[in-house]
Design a protein around this motif. Structure first.
Motif, PDB file in Angstrom:
ATOM      1  N   ALA A  88      48.701 102.476  -3.250  1.00  0.00           N
ATOM      2  CA  ALA A  88      48.385 101.042  -3.249  1.00  0.00           C
ATOM      3  C   ALA A  88      48.762 100.412  -4.585  1.00  0.00           C
ATOM      4  O   ALA A  88      49.267  99.284  -4.627  1.00  0.00           O
ATOM      5  CB  ALA A  88      46.901 100.840  -2.966  1.00  0.00           C
ATOM      6  N   LEU A  89      48.568 101.130  -5.665  1.00  0.00           N
ATOM      7  CA  LEU A  89      48.931 100.622  -6.995  1.00  0.00           C
ATOM      8  C   LEU A  89      50.432 100.411  -7.108  1.00  0.00           C
ATOM      9  O   LEU A  89      50.889  99.391  -7.615  1.00  0.00           O
ATOM     10  CB  LEU A  89      48.456 101.588  -8.079  1.00  0.00           C
TER      11      LEU A  89
ATOM     12  N   LEU B   1      42.466 108.011 -10.099  1.00  0.00           N
ATOM     13  CA  LEU B   1      42.829 107.463  -8.796  1.00  0.00           C
ATOM     14  C   LEU B   1      43.179 108.580  -7.820  1.00  0.00           C
ATOM     15  O   LEU B   1      43.805 109.562  -8.192  1.00  0.00           O
ATOM     16  CB  LEU B   1      44.030 106.526  -8.945  1.00  0.00           C
ATOM     17  N   ASN B   2      42.790 108.389  -6.568  1.00  0.00           N
ATOM     18  CA  ASN B   2      43.194 109.355  -5.543  1.00  0.00           C
ATOM     19  C   ASN B   2      44.570 108.958  -5.008  1.00  0.00           C
ATOM     20  O   ASN B   2      45.154 107.965  -5.421  1.00  0.00           O
ATOM     21  CB  ASN B   2      42.138 109.446  -4.430  1.00  0.00           C
ATOM     22  N   ARG B   3      45.095 109.726  -4.059  1.00  0.00           N
ATOM     23  CA  ARG B   3      46.455 109.511  -3.544  1.00  0.00           C
ATOM     24  C   ARG B   3      46.639 108.123  -2.934  1.00  0.00           C
ATOM     25  O   ARG B   3      47.608 107.433  -3.229  1.00  0.00           O
ATOM     26  CB  ARG B   3      46.785 110.591  -2.504  1.00  0.00           C
ATOM     27  N   GLN B   4      45.689 107.696  -2.110  1.00  0.00           N
ATOM     28  CA  GLN B   4      45.804 106.387  -1.472  1.00  0.00           C
ATOM     29  C   GLN B   4      45.758 105.258  -2.501  1.00  0.00           C
ATOM     30  O   GLN B   4      46.473 104.264  -2.386  1.00  0.00           O
ATOM     31  CB  GLN B   4      44.688 106.176  -0.436  1.00  0.00           C
ATOM     32  N   GLU B   5      44.941 105.401  -3.526  1.00  0.00           N
ATOM     33  CA  GLU B   5      44.858 104.376  -4.571  1.00  0.00           C
ATOM     34  C   GLU B   5      46.151 104.308  -5.381  1.00  0.00           C
ATOM     35  O   GLU B   5      46.590 103.218  -5.765  1.00  0.00           O
ATOM     36  CB  GLU B   5      43.665 104.647  -5.494  1.00  0.00           C
ATOM     37  N   CYS B   6      46.778 105.465  -5.625  1.00  0.00           N
ATOM     38  CA  CYS B   6      48.064 105.489  -6.333  1.00  0.00           C
ATOM     39  C   CYS B   6      49.131 104.760  -5.514  1.00  0.00           C
ATOM     40  O   CYS B   6      49.896 103.953  -6.050  1.00  0.00           O
ATOM     41  CB  CYS B   6      48.517 106.916  -6.590  1.00  0.00           C
TER      42      CYS B   6
END
Length: 169
Positions: free
Chosen positions: A134-135, A127-132
């Motif tokens: 959002a998670l 996962l990239n930073r934005q996905e982390c």
């Protein structure tokens, strides 16, 4: 007046058919049952292994020790080719059931000649930073957010206690 009715099964399991139709299969099944019981394996192991071995034996009309390597490979290829499901579990039960049976019969050389099962290796999802972010923000409850975040942070330390750069929020 008492009547003694003997209930008859309308259909037999594949293992029962093999015990009835193939001379010696009942004894082999009993040995397989004893070995699995003594080794502490589950009843489902016995059920699945014996079912697949019985299907192979019924297909050729003989015990597994009398089936040639070429016949086994032809049968396994037809199973792999004609499978109705994308899962390899059915194929795996054939392979593992036959290996177990061959080892039980002292035929280790035949067990080793069975094909190996290769599953495609998949890379893990990164996962990239934005996905982390959002998670971590996805759970509705604050308590759950903390749980997901703390679990992630615990996994961020590599051996030796050196922190790895995380995507904090």
């Amino acid at each position: 007046m008492k009547t003694n009715l003997k209930l008859q099964k309308r259909s037999f399991t594949i293992v029962e058919q093999a015990c009835h139709e193939i001379h010696g299969f009942g004894k082999l099944y009993q040995e397989l049952q004893d070995k699995i019981l003594l080794s502490g394996q589950s009843k489902s192991t016995l059920t699945n292994y014996s079912r697949k071995v019985a299907q192979l034996c019924l297909h050729y009309g003989k015990l597994p020790q009398n089936i040639t390597e070429k016949e086994v490979n032809r049968y396994l290829a037809s199973i792999a080719r004609n499978s109705k499901t994308p899962s390899l579990s059915d194929f795996k039960f054939y392979i593992h059931g036959l290996r177990y049976c061959y080892r039980l019969l002292g035929m280790n050389d035949k067990a080793l000649k069975l094909p190996t099962i290769h599953e495609p290796q998949k890379l893990p999802v990164v996962l990239n930073r934005q996905e982390c972010i959002a998670l971590f923000k996805a759970p509705e409850l604050f308590k759950t957010q903390g749980f997901v975040g703390s679990d992630f942070i615990q996994q961020d330390y590599v051996q030796g206690g050196q922190p790895v750069e995380t995507c904090g929020y």
